[in-house]
Design an enzyme around this catalytic site. Structure first.
Site, short mmCIF file in Angstrom:
data_model
loop_
_atom_site.label_atom_id
_atom_site.label_comp_id
_atom_site.label_asym_id
_atom_site.label_seq_id
_atom_site.Cartn_x
_atom_site.Cartn_y
_atom_site.Cartn_z
N TYR A 36 7.82 -13.07 -21.55
CA TYR A 36 8.40 -11.60 -21.30
C TYR A 36 9.88 -11.88 -20.15
CZ TYR A 36 10.38 -7.16 -19.48
OH TYR A 36 11.52 -6.15 -19.33
N HIS B 74 0.65 6.08 -1.61
CA HIS B 74 0.10 7.21 -1.10
C HIS B 74 0.81 7.79 -2.13
CE1 HIS B 74 -2.67 7.22 2.47
NE2 HIS B 74 -1.33 6.12 2.72
N HIS C 100 1.02 -0.86 0.19
CA HIS C 100 0.35 0.44 -0.14
C HIS C 100 0.48 0.68 0.34
CE1 HIS C 100 -2.51 2.86 1.15
NE2 HIS C 100 -2.81 3.43 2.46
N HIS D 257 -8.44 8.01 -0.72
CA HIS D 257 -6.92 7.03 -0.29
C HIS D 257 -5.15 6.81 -0.83
CE1 HIS D 257 -5.74 3.98 3.10
NE2 HIS D 257 -5.13 4.80 2.82
N ASP E 271 0.23 -5.61 -20.70
CA ASP E 271 1.04 -6.21 -19.87
C ASP E 271 1.37 -6.31 -18.52
OD1 ASP E 271 3.92 -4.73 -21.83
OD2 ASP E 271 2.68 -6.14 -22.68
O1 LIG Z 1 -2.85 5.78 5.14
C1 LIG Z 1 -2.23 5.93 6.72
C2 LIG Z 1 -2.59 6.33 7.49
O2 LIG Z 1 -4.06 6.63 7.51
C3 LIG Z 1 -1.69 4.33 6.39
O3 LIG Z 1 -1.49 3.23 5.00
C4 LIG Z 1 0.31 5.28 6.00
O4 LIG Z 1 0.29 5.74 5.21
C5 LIG Z 1 1.24 3.97 6.43
O5 LIG Z 1 1.16 3.58 7.70
P1 LIG Z 1 1.79 2.42 8.23
O6 LIG Z 1 2.03 1.45 7.89
O7 LIG Z 1 3.43 2.95 8.74
O8 LIG Z 1 1.09 2.08 9.72
#
Ligand SMILES: O=C(CO)[C@@H](O)[C@H](O)COP(=O)(O)O
Length: 257
Positions: A236, A119, A117, A182, A142
């Site tokens: 690939y 941002h 995850h 998000h 791809d």
């Molecule tokens: O979106 C969020 C918090 O709102 C998280 O994704 C943080 O950005 C990363 O959090 P940690 O992995 O450090 O707890």
């Protein structure tokens, strides 16, 4: 509570190796400019738990810890319910705030071995607009097999984000989903594949955004997307598979199906 030192030696070795991989892969997030501060996380399923007749486990980073300090020994080991085990780290060291989301994915997508995850700026901008990234680039065909979908807006703290990730990715070949307002979550057969998907997701989010500043963009024909996806996923690189080995790596079905 499960205690790491009570596990069979072979499983303890799998945990140690997974910790090393997950710690090293976190460095790829700032290196590829996918995060600011600590705003991103990587996890990987620990192999061998089923063979040992034990509950599934995964490794994830501790919450809010600088990437400079993410050594293997501080990687947190959790059950697939997202509960930290007695893993040898200080009791006060909490797993990532996204642990519930990662755990939900592992419980409901058995073929997934890694979750990431971030941002990252451009992918998160598309998420802010609740807009899927259209498959207008061969690189998207791809790696993503089509558009990069948007998942629902969901608050952190329970299974909502994880459910949104799984419900969206079950309907797509994409290893990335843009959770609305998000940011991107990605999956893969292991953590490295999920990190790659996060890097490629940000790259195509930026490129398609730039293209749309220049004018209209046109989605690639579906038949061409399918052909590009099948080639990239199965031929690939240096690991070209024989026809009988070929499958859709994200969903375990025949490629292009
Ligand atoms: O979106 C969020 C918090 O709102 C998280 O994704 C943080 O950005 C990363 O959090 P940690 O992995 O450090 O707890």
């Amino acid at each position: 509570m499960l205690t790491l030192t009570d596990l069979p030696e072979a499983l303890r070795q799998h945990v140690a190796a997974t910790r090393e991989r997950v710690a090293a892969l976190h460095a790829e997030l700032p290196r590829n400019e996918l995060v600011v501060w600590t705003a991103g996380n990587v996890s990987e399923r620990v192999p061998g738990t089923e063979e040992a007749g034990l509950p599934g486990l995964f490794v994830i980073k501790p919450s809010g810890v600088s990437y400079d300090d993410l050594a293997a020994e501080v990687m947190v080991v959790c059950t697939l319910d997202g509960e930290k085990i007695d893993d040898g780290t200080p009791a006060r060291l909490q797993p990532s705030s996204d642990t519930a989301a990662h755990a939900y994915v592992y419980r409901h997508m058995e073929h997934v071995g890694g979750v990431v995850h971030t941002h990252s700026t451009y992918a998160t901008a598309w998420a802010a607009r609740h807009e899927a990234i259209p498959c207008v680039l061969t690189m998207m065909a791809d790696e993503f097999g089509g558009d990069i979908p948007v998942g629902p807006f969901a608050l952190i703290g329970d299974d909502s984000i994880g459910r949104g990730i799984v419900d969206t990715l079950r309907e797509s070949r994409s290893p990335a989903v843009l959770m609305a307002q998000h940011g991107p979550f990605t999956i893969g057969k292991d953590a490295r594949a999920a990190v790659k998907a996060a890097v490629m997701c940000e790259e195509v989010a930026r490129t398609v955004h730039v293209a749309r500043q220049l004018g209209e963009v046109q989605r690639i024909e579906q038949a061409h997307i399918d052909s590009l996806y099948a080639r990239y996923q199965n031929v690939y690189g240096q690991g070209g598979k024989q026809p009988e080995q070929q499958q859709d790596p994200h969903h375990g079905e025949e490629a292009g199906s």
